[in-house]
Design a protein around this motif. Structure first.
Motif, mmCIF file in Angstrom:
data_model
loop_
_atom_site.group_PDB
_atom_site.id
_atom_site.type_symbol
_atom_site.label_atom_id
_atom_site.label_comp_id
_atom_site.label_asym_id
_atom_site.label_seq_id
_atom_site.Cartn_x
_atom_site.Cartn_y
_atom_site.Cartn_z
ATOM 1 N N LEU A 11 114.254 2.036 5.476
ATOM 2 C CA LEU A 11 112.866 1.915 5.039
ATOM 3 C C LEU A 11 112.898 1.621 3.549
ATOM 4 O O LEU A 11 113.430 2.406 2.763
ATOM 5 C CB LEU A 11 112.083 3.199 5.309
ATOM 6 C CG LEU A 11 110.635 3.224 4.820
ATOM 7 C CD1 LEU A 11 109.820 2.121 5.483
ATOM 8 C CD2 LEU A 11 110.011 4.576 5.074
ATOM 9 N N ASP A 12 112.378 0.481 3.183
ATOM 10 C CA ASP A 12 112.298 0.080 1.777
ATOM 11 C C ASP A 12 110.832 0.035 1.377
ATOM 12 O O ASP A 12 110.061 -0.760 1.899
ATOM 13 C CB ASP A 12 112.928 -1.304 1.563
ATOM 14 C CG ASP A 12 114.428 -1.302 1.792
ATOM 15 O OD1 ASP A 12 115.047 -0.252 1.590
ATOM 16 O OD2 ASP A 12 114.964 -2.355 2.180
ATOM 17 N N GLU A 13 110.477 0.933 0.478
ATOM 18 C CA GLU A 13 109.132 0.966 -0.079
ATOM 19 C C GLU A 13 109.258 0.738 -1.571
ATOM 20 O O GLU A 13 110.343 0.865 -2.133
ATOM 21 C CB GLU A 13 108.469 2.319 0.189
ATOM 22 C CG GLU A 13 108.258 2.596 1.658
ATOM 23 C CD GLU A 13 107.636 3.962 1.885
ATOM 24 O OE1 GLU A 13 106.506 3.985 2.358
ATOM 25 O OE2 GLU A 13 108.291 4.967 1.590
ATOM 26 N N VAL A 14 108.168 0.438 -2.213
ATOM 27 C CA VAL A 14 108.194 0.209 -3.649
ATOM 28 C C VAL A 14 108.826 1.413 -4.339
ATOM 29 O O VAL A 14 108.323 2.526 -4.252
ATOM 30 C CB VAL A 14 106.770 -0.062 -4.191
ATOM 31 C CG1 VAL A 14 106.795 -0.238 -5.689
ATOM 32 C CG2 VAL A 14 106.171 -1.285 -3.512
ATOM 33 N N GLY A 15 109.982 1.207 -4.959
ATOM 34 C CA GLY A 15 110.653 2.270 -5.700
ATOM 35 C C GLY A 15 111.475 3.247 -4.886
ATOM 36 O O GLY A 15 112.104 4.130 -5.442
#
Length: 112
Positions: free
Chosen positions: A74-78
């Motif tokens: 899971l890649d979210e902002v930051g």
């Protein structure tokens, strides 16, 4: 959607109403069946950007291997989160090769 079994994989990309990639599935050819190798789901939040240049607010990817290894990212902002599990039942990730024009099973959004 283009199904070319000789390449060894079948990509399926479903877009949202703004033409952005929303769900990207990659099937590998195994014998006479397809195996869901990876699926990526993107969300864009309140962004109204259009087309392929829009930057996703979050992207979740699941990669499946026939031996039962499942990797989730899971890649979210930051932030980035990774998890792997072994011994998972991946039998439902297999699809029959569809006849020409019959692709409902490949393009469905809901998968287990």
């Amino acid at each position: 959607m283009e199904v070319r079994l000789e390449t060894g994989y079948v990509p399926v990309i479903l877009m949202d109403r703004r033409g952005r990639d929303e769900l990207d599935c990659t099937f590998s050819v195994v014998g006479n069946r397809l195996f869901l190798q990876a699926v990526t789901s993107c969300s864009y939040g309140d962004s109204e950007e259009r087309g392929g240049y829009a930057v996703a607010e979050a992207a979740e990817t699941c990669k499946f291997q026939q031996d039962g290894l499942v990797c989730q990212a899971l890649d979210e902002v930051g932030e980035k989160h990774r998890e792997s599990r072994f011994g998972m039942d991946v039998s439902d990730q297999r699809e029959n090769v569809s006849d020409f024009g019959e692709c409902d099973s490949l393009i469905r959004r809901e998968r287990s």
